[in-house]
Each structure stands twice: as C-alpha cells, then as structure tokens.
Scaffold this motif. Structure first.
Motif, PDB file in Angstrom:
ATOM      1  N   ASN A  81      -1.459  10.147   7.013  1.00 19.04           N
ATOM      2  CA  ASN A  81      -2.612   9.259   7.210  1.00 19.04           C
ATOM      3  C   ASN A  81      -2.404   8.368   8.434  1.00 19.04           C
ATOM      4  N   THR A  82      -3.432   8.251   9.275  1.00 18.64           N
ATOM      5  CA  THR A  82      -3.349   7.395  10.469  1.00 18.64           C
ATOM      6  C   THR A  82      -4.381   6.280  10.490  1.00 18.64           C
ATOM      7  N   VAL A  83      -5.269   6.227   9.508  1.00 16.32           N
ATOM      8  CA  VAL A  83      -6.384   5.276   9.533  1.00 16.32           C
ATOM      9  C   VAL A  83      -6.141   4.053   8.661  1.00 16.32           C
ATOM     10  N   LEU A  84      -5.658   4.249   7.450  1.00 19.63           N
ATOM     11  CA  LEU A  84      -5.690   3.132   6.487  1.00 19.63           C
ATOM     12  C   LEU A  84      -4.801   1.961   6.883  1.00 19.63           C
ATOM     13  N   GLU A  85      -3.680   2.218   7.559  1.00 22.49           N
ATOM     14  CA  GLU A  85      -2.783   1.113   7.898  1.00 22.49           C
ATOM     15  C   GLU A  85      -3.420   0.141   8.893  1.00 22.49           C
ATOM     16  N   PRO A  86      -3.904   0.612  10.041  1.00 22.09           N
ATOM     17  CA  PRO A  86      -4.531  -0.341  10.969  1.00 22.09           C
ATOM     18  C   PRO A  86      -5.795  -0.976  10.410  1.00 22.09           C
ATOM     19  N   VAL A  87      -6.575  -0.227   9.650  1.00 19.70           N
ATOM     20  CA  VAL A  87      -7.815  -0.786   9.098  1.00 19.70           C
ATOM     21  C   VAL A  87      -7.508  -1.853   8.059  1.00 19.70           C
ATOM     22  N   SER A  88      -6.572  -1.581   7.166  1.00 19.62           N
ATOM     23  CA  SER A  88      -6.203  -2.572   6.146  1.00 19.62           C
ATOM     24  C   SER A  88      -5.722  -3.867   6.789  1.00 19.62           C
ATOM     25  N   ALA A  89      -4.869  -3.736   7.797  1.00 20.58           N
ATOM     26  CA  ALA A  89      -4.344  -4.929   8.468  1.00 20.58           C
ATOM     27  C   ALA A  89      -5.439  -5.699   9.180  1.00 20.58           C
ATOM     28  N   THR A  90      -6.397  -4.980   9.753  1.00 21.77           N
ATOM     29  CA  THR A  90      -7.487  -5.645  10.473  1.00 21.77           C
ATOM     30  C   THR A  90      -8.412  -6.384   9.513  1.00 21.77           C
ATOM     31  N   MET A  92       0.825  -1.183   0.000  1.00 16.58           N
ATOM     32  CA  MET A  92       0.000   0.000   0.000  1.00 16.58           C
ATOM     33  C   MET A  92       0.871   1.250   0.000  1.00 16.58           C
ATOM     34  N   LEU A  93       0.656   2.135  -0.971  1.00 11.76           N
ATOM     35  CA  LEU A  93       1.270   3.450  -0.999  1.00 11.76           C
ATOM     36  C   LEU A  93       0.373   4.404  -0.228  1.00 11.76           C
ATOM     37  N   THR A  94       0.948   5.095   0.750  1.00 10.69           N
ATOM     38  CA  THR A  94       0.165   5.749   1.792  1.00 10.69           C
ATOM     39  C   THR A  94       0.518   7.227   1.934  1.00 10.69           C
ATOM     40  N   PRO A  95      -0.478   8.132   2.026  1.00 15.01           N
ATOM     41  CA  PRO A  95      -0.172   9.526   2.360  1.00 15.01           C
ATOM     42  C   PRO A  95       0.522   9.613   3.723  1.00 15.01           C
ATOM     43  N   SER A  96       1.536  10.453   3.828  1.00 17.17           N
ATOM     44  CA  SER A  96       2.376  10.481   5.022  1.00 17.17           C
ATOM     45  C   SER A  96       1.625  10.849   6.292  1.00 17.17           C
TER      46      SER A  96
END
Length: 243
Positions: free
Chosen positions: A7-16, A1-5
């Motif tokens: 951003n705090t939501v997409l990483e934990p949500v994607s992993a969950t 995943m390429l992520t906006p710097s």
C-alpha cells in the motif's frame, strides 16, 4: 495503523488528515499483502498470525489505538475483524478498530440504507463484498469497480476514474457512497463531490482515522476539509453502542 505491505496511499493520507491536530500522530506496521483475490493463496495473506505480529510491534510504541487499515473483512466476513480486535485487545491491552467495522458503525449511526459501493477489485471479489455486506445489513444499492487484483495497482487508479464511479452509483439513488479500499485515492475527492452530489461519501482511509480518533479520545470535528464524516454530530460520540 496495520498496513498492507504494498500500500502506498493510506500512510500519507492518514498523516495529512490529522496534520492540524498537534497532539495526534500516526504510526504504521506492515505485513505482506500483494493481491486481492479469492484464491487460497491470496486469502492466506490475512491470517491473523501475521497481523497480530505487526500489532505487537506497534504496541511497543505505546500507541493509544491499533487499527487494521484494510478491507479484507468485506469478503472474509465482518466476524473476522471482530475476532481480530478482540485478540489485539487481549494481547496488548490497547483498544482496536478496523476500516470495515467503522463503515458498519457509520451506516448504523446515520441510518443510511442504500449504499453505493466503489472499489478497484475484480468481479468475483466485488460480488463477495456485496454478499457479505448485505448479510451484515449493509445493503449495496449500486456498485462500480475497476477489475484489478494487484494491490499496488489500486493506487494507480486515476482520481477522475474514481470520481466517475462515485457519480455513477450516486445517480442510482444511494443514501451514501462507500469507497472500499485503503490503497485508493478517494479521500481527497470527498469534499467537492459531496457538495456536487448532495450525499455523504465515506472513504476507507478516512473512516479508519475517524474511528481511531474516537477511541483515542480526540474530537473528530477538529478535522476539517475532509468531508461530512468528521463534522457529523451523529458520529461524534465515543460511547455509542451498536444496536
């Protein structure tokens, strides 16, 4: 995943979302994005050079898919994401996808015509999204937005406020709702609100995971508890072709 710097939501949500799929892992590469606006400075954040540099580093991890988990093509033009995917594949040999192109595919596969657009963005960005999506055949029938531009602040929009925006566009007679932002806490609201409102609700983070799983050869139907998206048989084929 390429992520906006910021951003705090997409990483934990994607992993969950993929937590119950033991053979699937999610990895992230960031590049600088701090505001969403139509100014020259803000638009420069999405120059392909920085995105491709982050993609190159992810490729070192021998990932099966590289996904741009962001929605900038919604106001820059869907062709931007098409070119980005082509360049990622050309330089890395790894299949690529994006949030916005996944939305387009979902609406084409399901035949949804009237889309309810929910975002945290400002008036001018929202208007540009509607113009861009309409031109691409994604017809925004109703919309609600929060009027924010600081990317970090999108994560601070309360779930109750997001729910009310979703309910508001649904009342206007939409076939489906699109939560367009990958730093918004909408994904976990989807299952309950889909039952309440009787229409599918597609969250940007979830649609990116869905498309990534397809490209990686994993069955999205194995993901449960995150709404209709993952169990819809119309969305289960990896070999679907755009019409």
């Amino acid at each position: 995943m390429l992520t906006p710097s910021s951003n705090t939501v997409l990483e934990p949500v994607s992993a969950t979302i993929v937590a119950d799929l033991p053979e699937v892992s999610v990895h992230f590469g960031r590049f600088k994005v701090t505001e969403i606006a139509l100014s020259e400075q803000a638009l420069k954040q999405f120059d392909d050079t920085e995105i491709l540099r982050a993609a190159e580093l992810l490729a070192h991890a021998k990932v099966d898919v590289i996904a741009w988990n962001g929605t900038s093509a919604s106001w820059l033009g869907l062709d931007r994401d098409e070119r980005l995917c082509e360049r990622i594949v050309a330089t890395s040999g790894i299949p690529a996808c994006t949030s916005v192109l996944a939305f387009r595919e979902i609406f084409q596969r399901t035949g949804a015509k009237r889309i309810g657009l929910v975002t945290p963005y400002t008036d001018d960005v929202q208007a540009k999204i509607i113009e861009t999506w309409n031109a691409a055949g994604l017809l925004c029938h109703a919309e609600r937005h929060s009027g924010l531009r600081d990317n970090f602040s999108f994560a601070e929009v309360e779930e109750q406020a997001i729910s009310e925006m979703i309910r508001a566009v649904a009342r206007e007679g939409c076939d489906a709702v699109a939560i367009v932002c990958t730093n918004m806490r909408g994904a976990s609201l989807v299952p309950v609100l889909e039952v309440e409102l009787g229409i599918p609700i597609y969250d940007s983070i979830a649609v990116t995971v869905w498309k990534s799983l397809l490209l990686a050869g994993a069955d999205p139907a194995r993901v449960t508890g995150w709404g209709r998206l993952f169990g819809d048989k119309r969305l289960s084929s990896r070999t679907w072709k755009q019409t």
